[in-house]
Design a protein around this motif. Structure first.
Motif: not given
Lengths: 309, 354
Positions: A103, A106, A240-241, A257-259, A262, A283
């Motif tokens: 997180l 990101s 971010w995405n 990164t977050l994606p 996850i 997210a």
């Protein structure tokens, strides 16, 4: 009482109903998945998988979020992960501890991309839109042409470049890569916005004593605030995405990164959907906050009264 | 202090030459008007003087210092635009103060200068407003304020009154004239409006196709237009033009339409165009040539009357006569024309025959 003009009453009501119906359908279509994400993040694994599904949490629990924030304190192994946590059904993914660091990754990458993207695009767009130099159209088309190539085609060459630079698994590599994606679009957006600002304002500023930096600061910046905010948001969200580049260019918690993290939860032996959905809710928080903060700046009509009209 | 000298000033856009080797010297304190139809190069010339348009060829000198390559903010000129060009995000006060702020003038001094300019322009009560809350006339006053607050030695104005309605235009015109008297600065004023040019200018440069057609005082240009273009561009109603030839004995003739010319004007047999200003007619009298005409249309304007007539030989003319002339449509009238008031142009070159 005077009769209102316009079409007869009955068709008017009918049209209103139809509009309301389609609006409702559209809202459902857009917000449905988000609603389910939020709802399921507050349910236990058993409640999520129940048939028929619980559209609203019958017994809201924050245990999924608790699991996320305490994941770093637990050692997850094949033996230990079945224990504890009724909400996640005991299936805590092995990468759970990476969630919070990713997180931050990101956020860091997103903010750097948003800010650098704006600085680079702003000056480039000003030069192309305002300064009359030989070949400025070609510069613009060249910049835009880079965006015709699909990202996936660039993955391998970029990987090689980044690896040879020794930047694999670094946030800097992601920032630079994402800028290559966002800058051309932002330049394009800002140019069309700048070209809508009356040229006489630029002339007046130059006459009043501004150089190019002054004209940028005193005329183009204040008058293009909505476009600047839109660019900022666009760059942040893109970063971010983003998935494909991050997947290839990062390897572990130092830069993932977050994606990426996850998506990793789903590839485990068993999947805890309640945990994944809680992570999903986390997210979407930063982009939603950003949208709330910035939406009031995205207003039009700032140039009213500048010139005749 | 500023004398502006354009030395073969040229602007080309690709193959198009907008301003063609323009030579023009504007004296310090002079009010110079560049007059011409749209596309004549007058605004391009002004922009080159301002530094907003790159000079393709030639030189531009301010007080004999070469400023050809100086950016606009180094030239110390002030400019007023047709579109006003006020900063929409700034108040009136900040708009006027802006050039001073950029120069780092102390706060109290700015305050004093802005209020003084605002008083002069009668916009002191508007200082806290924003441009979109102002009328067109008020906006143009603010734009003037932004220009005068710097006390520049060169004022450039690009059709500043074109967006205003007729009444406002008149009062702004006298305001600009008063400003010029008060400031003693060099003014370069671009317009396509001959009335503005005539009333404001010390000298007028009439332009067409990137070239100066004539450079003279308003009176000089009106009384002795250098060519057919200048003659027909200035004057309202337009000058009457009649094609014909010079005959023996110094007479202009087109069929039955004949007018004696001043001695020595035009060699016999020369193909010419005769120019007669509508107002250069009067009652018949001694030393005057007499024209016979049938009145076709009477347009009373209150202060004067315009007559559209057919003179001998079916030559259509427009005449401007005193309101006391009680002509009616269908009347046959006689008018006197002084030969020295006639203008004669060569039909081929369209140049004035002196």
């Amino acid at each position: 009482m005077a009769l209102r003009s316009g079409p007869p009453l009955a068709p008017r009501i009918g049209r209103g109903l139809l509009l309301a119906l389609f609006s409702a359908l559209f809202v459902l279509y857009v917000a449905g998945p988000v609603g389910w994400l939020v709802s399921s993040s507050l349910q236990t694994e058993a409640q999520i998988t129940a048939v028929p599904p619980n559209w609203l949490p019958p017994d809201p629990t924050f245990a999924n979020f608790e699991a996320i924030f305490t994941a770093a304190d637990r050692e997850v192994t094949y033996e230990t992960r079945r224990q504890g946590d009724p909400a996640t059904g005991g299936f805590l993914p092995s990468g759970a501890a990476n969630l919070l660091p990713s997180l931050w990754n990101s956020l860091t990458v997103g903010l750097w991309v948003a800010v650098l993207n704006l600085l680079l695009s702003l000056t480039a767009a000003y030069a192309i839109a305002v300064i009359d130099f030989r070949g400025r159209r070609s510069v613009l088309y060249t910049v835009l042409a880079t965006r015709v190539i699909p990202d996936i085609a660039l993955v391998v060459p970029l990987f090689l470049v980044v690896r040879n630079l020794g930047l694999i698994n670094s946030l800097g590599a992601l920032v630079v890569t994402y800028l290559a994606v966002t800058v051309p679009f932002t330049i394009f957006i800002l140019i069309s916005y700048f070209e809508g600002i009356p040229r006489d304002l630029y002339r007046a500023a130059r006459i009043d004593g501004c150089g190019h930096w002054g004209a940028l600061r005193h005329v183009y910046l204040p008058l293009s605030l909505p476009a600047l905010v839109a660019s900022l948001t666009f760059a942040f969200l893109t970063s971010w995405n983003e998935f494909v580049f991050a997947l290839v260019l990062t390897q572990n918690v130092a830069a993932q990164t977050l994606p990426i993290v996850i998506s990793g939860f789903i590839m485990d032996f068993t999947t805890s959907f309640s945990f994944v959905n809680a992570a999903g809710v986390i997210a979407i928080v930063p982009p939603v906050l950003m949208a709330i903060v910035f939406q009031r700046y995205i207003v039009s009509g700032l140039t009213a009264g500048a010139v005749k009209g | 202090m500023a004398t502006i000298r354009c030395d073969a000033l040229t602007k080309r856009y690709g193959a198009v030459t907008a301003v063609d080797a323009l030579d023009l010297t504007i004296a310090h304190g002079e009010f110079m008007v560049l007059l011409g139809p749209s596309g004549c190069g007058k605004t391009t010339t002004l922009n080159m003087i301002a530094g907003l348009e790159e000079i393709s060829d030639g030189r531009l000198l301010f007080d004999e210092a070469d400023v050809t390559w100086q950016p606009p903010h180094k030239r110390e000129v002030a400019m007023v635009f047709q579109s006003y060009a006020l900063y929409p995000n700034k108040t009136v006060f900040e708009n006027i103060a802006f050039p001073l702020r950029l120069r780092g003038v102390p706060r109290e001094q700015i305050d004093r200068a802005v209020r003084q300019a605002a008083d002069q322009l009668e916009i002191a009560h508007l200082l806290e407003r924003r441009p979109h809350q102002l009328s067109g006339g008020q906006r143009q006053r603010v734009a003037l304020g932004r220009a005068i607050v710097r006390k520049p030695s060169v004022f450039l104005m690009d059709e500043p009154l074109s967006n205003l309605d007729a009444t406002l235009r008149l009062s702004m015109r006298s305001l600009i004239k008063r400003l010029h008297h008060g400031l003693g600065a060099t003014f370069v004023y671009v317009t396509h409006d001959q009335a503005e040019a005539m009333t404001l200018a010390d000298r007028i440069a009439v332009m067409r196709g990137g070239l100066i057609q004539q450079l003279d005082t308003p009176d000089g240009i009106y009384a002795r237009p250098a060519n057919l273009f200048v003659a027909s561009f200035l004057g309202s109603p337009q000058i009457n033009l009649v094609e014909g030839a010079v005959e023996d004995g110094g007479v202009f003739a087109r069929g039955a339409f004949r007018l004696p010319l001043p001695a020595g004007l035009g060699a016999p047999g020369r193909q010419v165009i005769l120019g007669l200003r509508p107002e250069d007619v009067g009652p018949p009298g001694e030393g005057l040539a007499t024209l016979h005409a049938r009145v076709e249309l009477v347009s009373p304007l209150g202060s004067e009357t315009h007559l559209e007539v057919r003179a001998t030989g079916e030559v259509p003319l427009t005449l401007r006569v005193p309101k006391e002339w009680r002509a009616r449509e269908g009347d046959l009238i006689e008018v006197g024309v002084a030969p020295e008031r006639l203008h004669l142009f060569d039909r081929a070159s369209e140049a004035r025959i002196a």
